[in-house]
Write a protein that holds these residues in place. Structure first.
Motif, PDB file in Angstrom:
ATOM      1  N   THR A 408       0.766  -1.190   0.166  1.00  0.00           N
ATOM      2  CA  THR A 408       0.082   0.047   0.068  1.00  0.00           C
ATOM      3  C   THR A 408       0.870   1.453  -0.190  1.00  0.00           C
ATOM      4  O   THR A 408       0.730   2.290  -0.571  1.00  0.00           O
ATOM      5  CB  THR A 408      -0.731  -0.153   0.817  1.00  0.00           C
ATOM      6  OG1 THR A 408      -0.259  -0.077   1.826  1.00  0.00           O
ATOM      7  CG2 THR A 408      -2.022  -0.862   1.162  1.00  0.00           C
ATOM      8  N   ASP A 409       2.162   1.186   0.814  1.00  0.00           N
ATOM      9  CA  ASP A 409       3.166   1.984   0.188  1.00  0.00           C
ATOM     10  C   ASP A 409       3.527   2.500  -0.694  1.00  0.00           C
ATOM     11  O   ASP A 409       4.734   2.676  -1.206  1.00  0.00           O
ATOM     12  CB  ASP A 409       3.684   2.234   1.470  1.00  0.00           C
ATOM     13  CG  ASP A 409       4.392   1.387   1.682  1.00  0.00           C
ATOM     14  OD1 ASP A 409       5.030   0.735   0.795  1.00  0.00           O
ATOM     15  OD2 ASP A 409       5.769   1.110   3.219  1.00  0.00           O
ATOM     16  N   ALA A 410       3.858   1.401  -1.882  1.00  0.00           N
ATOM     17  CA  ALA A 410       4.621   1.439  -3.215  1.00  0.00           C
ATOM     18  C   ALA A 410       4.102   2.681  -4.114  1.00  0.00           C
ATOM     19  O   ALA A 410       4.840   2.369  -5.070  1.00  0.00           O
ATOM     20  CB  ALA A 410       4.351  -0.124  -3.406  1.00  0.00           C
ATOM     21  N   TYR A 411       3.111   3.118  -3.679  1.00  0.00           N
ATOM     22  CA  TYR A 411       2.405   4.548  -4.951  1.00  0.00           C
ATOM     23  C   TYR A 411       3.222   5.331  -5.359  1.00  0.00           C
ATOM     24  O   TYR A 411       3.773   5.796  -3.665  1.00  0.00           O
ATOM     25  CB  TYR A 411       1.173   4.613  -5.141  1.00  0.00           C
ATOM     26  CG  TYR A 411       0.544   3.315  -4.705  1.00  0.00           C
ATOM     27  CD1 TYR A 411       0.447   2.623  -6.108  1.00  0.00           C
ATOM     28  CD2 TYR A 411       0.039   2.540  -3.578  1.00  0.00           C
ATOM     29  CE1 TYR A 411      -0.539   1.600  -6.025  1.00  0.00           C
ATOM     30  CE2 TYR A 411      -0.089   1.412  -3.606  1.00  0.00           C
ATOM     31  CZ  TYR A 411      -1.018   0.670  -5.397  1.00  0.00           C
ATOM     32  OH  TYR A 411      -1.252  -0.873  -5.137  1.00  0.00           O
ATOM     33  N   PRO A 412       3.443   6.236  -6.523  1.00  0.00           N
ATOM     34  CA  PRO A 412       3.206   5.592  -7.664  1.00  0.00           C
ATOM     35  C   PRO A 412       4.336   4.373  -7.517  1.00  0.00           C
ATOM     36  O   PRO A 412       5.521   4.393  -7.768  1.00  0.00           O
ATOM     37  CB  PRO A 412       3.831   6.432  -8.747  1.00  0.00           C
ATOM     38  CG  PRO A 412       4.996   7.552  -8.082  1.00  0.00           C
ATOM     39  CD  PRO A 412       4.199   7.253  -6.450  1.00  0.00           C
ATOM     40  N   TYR A 413       3.431   3.287  -8.485  1.00  0.00           N
ATOM     41  CA  TYR A 413       4.735   1.712  -8.442  1.00  0.00           C
ATOM     42  C   TYR A 413       4.232   1.955 -10.154  1.00  0.00           C
ATOM     43  O   TYR A 413       3.292   1.295 -10.930  1.00  0.00           O
ATOM     44  CB  TYR A 413       3.023   1.249  -8.150  1.00  0.00           C
ATOM     45  CG  TYR A 413       4.083  -0.546  -8.476  1.00  0.00           C
ATOM     46  CD1 TYR A 413       4.935  -1.116  -7.120  1.00  0.00           C
ATOM     47  CD2 TYR A 413       3.909  -1.376  -9.637  1.00  0.00           C
ATOM     48  CE1 TYR A 413       5.955  -2.167  -7.854  1.00  0.00           C
ATOM     49  CE2 TYR A 413       4.375  -2.866  -9.748  1.00  0.00           C
ATOM     50  CZ  TYR A 413       5.384  -3.016  -9.167  1.00  0.00           C
ATOM     51  OH  TYR A 413       5.952  -3.964  -8.662  1.00  0.00           O
ATOM     52  N   TYR A 426      -4.571  -3.000  -1.939  1.00  0.00           N
ATOM     53  CA  TYR A 426      -5.037  -4.651  -2.229  1.00  0.00           C
ATOM     54  C   TYR A 426      -5.642  -5.497  -1.255  1.00  0.00           C
ATOM     55  O   TYR A 426      -6.299  -5.552  -1.552  1.00  0.00           O
ATOM     56  CB  TYR A 426      -4.135  -4.824  -3.127  1.00  0.00           C
ATOM     57  CG  TYR A 426      -3.625  -4.096  -4.498  1.00  0.00           C
ATOM     58  CD1 TYR A 426      -4.944  -3.487  -5.134  1.00  0.00           C
ATOM     59  CD2 TYR A 426      -2.456  -3.853  -5.149  1.00  0.00           C
ATOM     60  CE1 TYR A 426      -4.379  -2.091  -6.096  1.00  0.00           C
ATOM     61  CE2 TYR A 426      -2.414  -2.757  -6.030  1.00  0.00           C
ATOM     62  CZ  TYR A 426      -3.358  -2.133  -6.460  1.00  0.00           C
ATOM     63  OH  TYR A 426      -2.498  -1.367  -7.700  1.00  0.00           O
ATOM     64  N   ALA A 427      -4.653  -5.716  -0.454  1.00  0.00           N
ATOM     65  CA  ALA A 427      -4.371  -6.594   0.816  1.00  0.00           C
ATOM     66  C   ALA A 427      -6.166  -5.878   1.275  1.00  0.00           C
ATOM     67  O   ALA A 427      -6.860  -6.526   1.961  1.00  0.00           O
ATOM     68  CB  ALA A 427      -3.477  -6.305   1.656  1.00  0.00           C
ATOM     69  N   GLY A 428      -6.161  -4.757   1.773  1.00  0.00           N
ATOM     70  CA  GLY A 428      -6.764  -4.155   2.642  1.00  0.00           C
ATOM     71  C   GLY A 428      -8.545  -4.261   1.696  1.00  0.00           C
ATOM     72  O   GLY A 428      -9.592  -5.011   2.469  1.00  0.00           O
TER      73      GLY A 428
END
Lengths: 794, 168
Positions: A408-413, A426-428
């Motif tokens: 969740t902290d990888a954006y922008p990806y 996505y995990a959420g």
């Protein structure tokens, strides 16, 4: 007011006319001196036209005119075009054979247009068409895309040797090969993504009229993007100056992509309206829709996924053959490439991906974008192979996904297939969906089913889509022939009500309500004082229309920009009225005020002053209150989520019953949750239709469409579908002013893989390894029988 | 095959108003007659082979496919179309419920659903969800996935039956 603004469940403004039979669909038109057109179509999949004799038809009762390909060729009516140039792996543009609106010397699919009859009544046109004699010399046909590239296959176009439109690739093949070489496990899968026929309930229709006095053409047409229709007809096909062609898309009864495209029929009607100098109307019969609307999907794919020993995805390679049909429809080339290959990272960190797509011509109706367009195909490949991998690796299917999710902290990806995802959790979404579906309780329910002699399965689909098409510079660099911004105009009337003109087009999406909610919130105007106007090139600024879940993210953002301009201008006027500096003026809930004081003037007063500028800063500000805006998005939006299907199969009959269907979607902020949920339901309905019921089938020998009616092509009915359990994960889109992502296609993208994964999960214990869509009861029963026979033999 | 020459006189009541037309072609369908000769364009044609239900009207109170009915066959009957459901400005409970429950999107199939649902509620004023799904399975909606249509019909039934507050 706040009960009607952004985020509220507001009932739709447009419903009143639809509920009372007062809508205005194209076929409802009756113009003075109107004639009717009927199209004679090819009964053959592939044939030379040796001769056409229209003499008897010309003199049949009521006939006004009969036209054939010889007439349109002589009049230099241009080829229908494909507006997206895809470059193959050698940098060469795709093969673009001509697509005449009326066949000239060859017909290439059943339903290809051969002649147009115009008569006083529809029945007379049809009667006369029966008198046309066509000598066909039948040619061999190729139907199956997997066979189109074979040596010796029937050839469709001299311009496309071997029936190949393009051989395209994306991704780093060397990196993929290196990753496969060190993989602990490789999962392989072969998939067919079944041909679908969109089947909007309103058949395509058009009416065209020519005004000999002004040289003005008017075309009413069932279009999702009237300005694009006008542009293509003007600039490429008919040569009518753009300002002499008005295109109106009135109430349109569903589109799902099939009404984006510019077809032969509206082209011919427009052209012929001047020839006969009378209005002409045509409405497709359903059997015409089946053979002439652009179809969807129709891919054959082999995919392989490489993993390390813990199930971490190392690389994915995908090889697809995509069916283009007999001719290239308007955006056909983009669908299996830039809307497909770019989505193959899904929600996962797979570091190396390579996709190869060969698009081929066959003697079938053209294939183009249908709800989801490329993204359902990508999701199906990825989510089917992920669950197959989970079964093979004996890792829980939810856990395998968790191990590979983008954090969740990888954006922008940045994915290895061109896209840069902007936001997500996505995990959420997975966690929420698993809870709603009671995933933990599934094994108990499976055991209960087993005790009753039933097979129960559960399947997940963690999808992502790139929508809100699109940053113009990006799509331009990829071959798009158009920009993909959107327009808006917010026009106040002197009495204070508002007309909002949008380049988006609503054909069921409820823009007249949602867009009014935007304006109501931004400007503080009551909902019933806002009228949203769309679908007429004579009144709406040039706009790109509705497809790819773009209307709110792009069109809605344009409306917000126009509202911002209204506020900025209003501040200057209010400053004059309140004898203050514009910098000190605040705007809130429809009122301008001097900050920190109780001195204020309502927006309505400012608007009135703008139209009656008796005491007005004319040297600084123009009169009037009417602002245009154009919005070009900075990126795609990336809706994503998890759908879970739980299914129970009766092994004695093969009948599958969906026990529960759960959807958790991240569309960013919701403007009208009621409308969003409706969009989700409809998309899931079509996705389940693809998985269990729908299949456009041609006879491989004769090229006849076997599923050419509602008795043969099975769409879900009320007793085929369950109620859906819908929830949301909200991560606002960071780059548009509303924080919205787009909801129209999600269900159709996510559901097929969820359903098919559930079916494979249910059938795995009895030894069924693979079953293609649609998993009809007959196919499921046969697969179970085959597996039983095999097991008995072993 | 040459055009059929037989013409007939057709007279019936539509939404409570009597109408008569002469020289109606024998092959003219009721749907075309309503839409083109009577300008009642609320009745829609989705398939013209009796499979989608968009053209459903009531003939003497019973639901019928107007695409498969000849105008001449309806001679002497009472016909109700979607235009006849509301009482002036007051919507039929089904129309109100369709709006409130978001049971329509593009609106094209809606008239057929409303008329079919009205027939259902006159036959069975208090249907179960399953009965609604089964009854309406003769109509195709491509937009909604049906869930909100079912909810709307149940809500309208509850309102007609005077049940306070529907649970759907």
């Amino acid at each position: 007011m706040s009960e009607q603004g952004i985020g509220k469940r507001v009932v739709r403004k447009e419903d009143q006319r639809f509920l009372t039979g007062k809508g205005h669909y194209t076929d409802d038109l009756q113009r003075i001196r109107q004639t009717h057109a009927y199209f004679l179509r090819s009964p053959h999949a592939h044939a030379k036209i040796a001769r056409i004799d229209t003499k008897a038809a010309q003199s049949a009762p009521g006939v006004v005119a009969v036209f054939t390909g010889a007439d349109t060729a002589a009049a230099k009516v241009g080829s229908l075009i494909c507006g997206w140039v895809v470059k193959d792996k050698h940098g060469e543009p795709h093969k673009a054979p001509p697509h005449p609106a009326l066949a000239v010397d060859t017909v290439r699919h059943v339903g290809d247009t051969v002649a147009m009859v115009i008569a006083e009544t529809e029945a007379q046109a049809k009667d006369a068409a029966e008198k046309i004699v066509v000598d066909y010399q039948e040619l061999p046909a190729v139907i199956n895309p997997a066979k189109a590239l074979d040596k010796g296959a029937a050839q469709l176009h001299a311009e496309a040797p071997g029936n190949l439109c393009y051989d395209w690739e994306l991704g780093d093949r060397a990196a993929v090969d290196a990753a496969f070489a060190k993989a602990a496990h490789v999962t392989k899968i072969d998939l067919v993504n079944n041909r679908l026929i969109p089947n909007a309930m309103e058949p395509r229709a058009a009416a065209a009229e020519y005004d000999a006095g002004s040289g003005q053409y008017t075309l009413w047409t069932t279009s999702q993007n009237p300005h694009v229709t006008r542009l293509v007809l003007s600039a490429f096909v008919l040569g009518i100056p753009e300002h002499k062609l008005r295109v109106i898309a009135p109430d349109v009864g569903g589109g799902f992509g099939s009404k984006i495209f510019i077809y032969a029929e509206e082209t011919l009607l427009t052209w012929a309206s001047a020839k006969v100098n009378r209005p002409i109307k045509w409405t497709a019969e359903r059997n015409e829709s089946f053979v002439s609307d652009a179809h969807g999907r129709d891919h054959v794919t082999h995919a392989e996924l490489a993993m390390d020993k813990d199930g971490k995805f190392l690389a994915l390679k995908v090889d697809t053959i995509a069916n283009m049909g007999a001719y290239l429809s308007t955006f056909a080339t983009a669908v299996p490439t830039y809307l497909y290959g770019t989505l193959l990272a899904g929600q996962y960190t797979t570091p190396a991906i390579h996709v190869n797509v060969r698009s081929v011509f066959t003697n079938t109706a053209p294939v183009d974008a249908y709800r989801g367009a490329g993204r359902p195909e990508a999701t199906f490949v990825l989510e089917r192979i992920v669950e197959q991998a989970a079964r093979e690796m004996k890792i829980d299917k939810a856990e395998l996904r968790r191990r590979n999710f983008i954090a969740t902290d990888a954006y922008p990806y940045q994915t290895p297939v061109a896209l840069a995802y902007d936001s997500g959790n996505y995990a959420g979404a997975l966690k929420k969906a698993l809870e709603m579906a009671d995933y933990d309780g599934f094994e108990k329910r499976r055991a209960d089913s087993k005790a009753k002699g039933k097979l129960r399965g559960i399947g997940l689909s963690a999808y992502i889509e790139a929508c809100g098409l699109a940053p113009s510079a990006v799509v331009g660099s990829l071959g798009a022939g158009v920009g993909q911004w959107e327009s808006a105009q917010v026009r106040f009337n002197p009495t204070g009500n508002v007309q909002v003109y949008t380049g988006s087009h609503s054909h069921g999406q409820g823009h007249e309500t949602t867009f009014a909610q935007l304006v109501s919130t931004q400007l503080g105007v009551p909902l019933d004082q806002v009228e949203v106007i769309h679908g007429d090139t004579a009144s709406v600024p040039f706009g790109m229309g509705t497809y790819g879940s773009r209307s709110l993210a792009v069109g809605g953002s344009a409306i917000v920009k126009a509202c911002d301009k209204i506020i900025a201008k209003g501040k200057k006027i209010a400053a004059h009225m309140l004898e203050a500096s514009a910098a000190d003026i605040e705007f809130k809930n429809g009122v301008f005020s001097i900050a920190g004081t109780d001195k204020q003037v309502p927006l309505g007063g400012v608007v009135f002053s703008a139209y009656v500028p008796h005491n007005y800063p004319l040297n600084e500000v123009e009169p009037g209150m009417d602002e245009n805006a154009f919005y070009d998005p900075a990126n795609f939006t990336y809706p994503a989520g998890v759908h879970i299907c739980e299914i129970e199969i009766d092994p004695d009959t093969g009948v599958s019953t969906i026990a529960k269907f759960t959807a958790v979607d991240d569309f960013g902020n919701l403007v009208n949750p009621m409308i969003v949920e409706g969009q989700v339901h409809g998309g899931i309905g079509q996705g389940i239709g693809q998985a269990l019921l729908e299949h456009g089938v041609y006879d491989e020998k004769s090229g006849q469409l076997l599923t050419g009616s509602y008795m043969d092509y099975t769409m879900p009915r009320a007793d085929d579908l369950p109620s859906f359990d819908v929830g949301y994960q909200v991560t606002p889109c960071p780059h548009n002013p509303l924080g919205v992502k787009g909801c129209g296609e999600a269900g159709a993208i996510a559901a097929p893989a969820a359903v098919m994964n559930a079916i494979h999960d249910a059938l795995a214990p009895v030894g069924v390894k693979s079953i293609d869509m649609p998993a009809t009861s007959s196919r499921v029963w046969q697969a179970i029988q085959r597996a039983n026979t095999k097991m008995a033999a072993e | 095959m040459s055009a059929p020459q037989i013409s007939l006189t057709v007279a019936f009541d539509v939404n409570g108003k009597s109408c008569a037309r002469h020289n109606v072609e024998a092959r003219r369908t009721l749907a075309d007659f309503l839409r083109e000769d009577m300008s009642l364009t609320g009745t829609h044609l989705g398939c013209e082979h009796g499979a989608c239900g968009a053209c459903t009207v009531l003939i003497d109170g019973a639901p019928a496919r107007s695409c498969l009915t000849l105008a001449a066959q309806a001679n002497g009957t009472q016909i109700t179309t979607v235009e006849g459901l509301a009482h002036g400005a007051v919507l039929h409970p089904l129309q109100r419920a369709f709006k409130e429950k978001h049971a329509l999107q593009c609106g094209f199939c809606t008239p057929g659903f409303l008329v079919a649902a009205a027939a259902l509620l006159s036959e069975n004023p208090d249907p179960t969800e399953l009965q609604v799904r089964e009854y309406l399975s003769g109509n195709i909606c491509r937009c909604t996935g049906y869930q909100f249509i079912i909810a709307a019909v149940l809500a309208a039934a509850a309102e007609i039956n005077g049940k306070a507050g529907s649970n759907v």
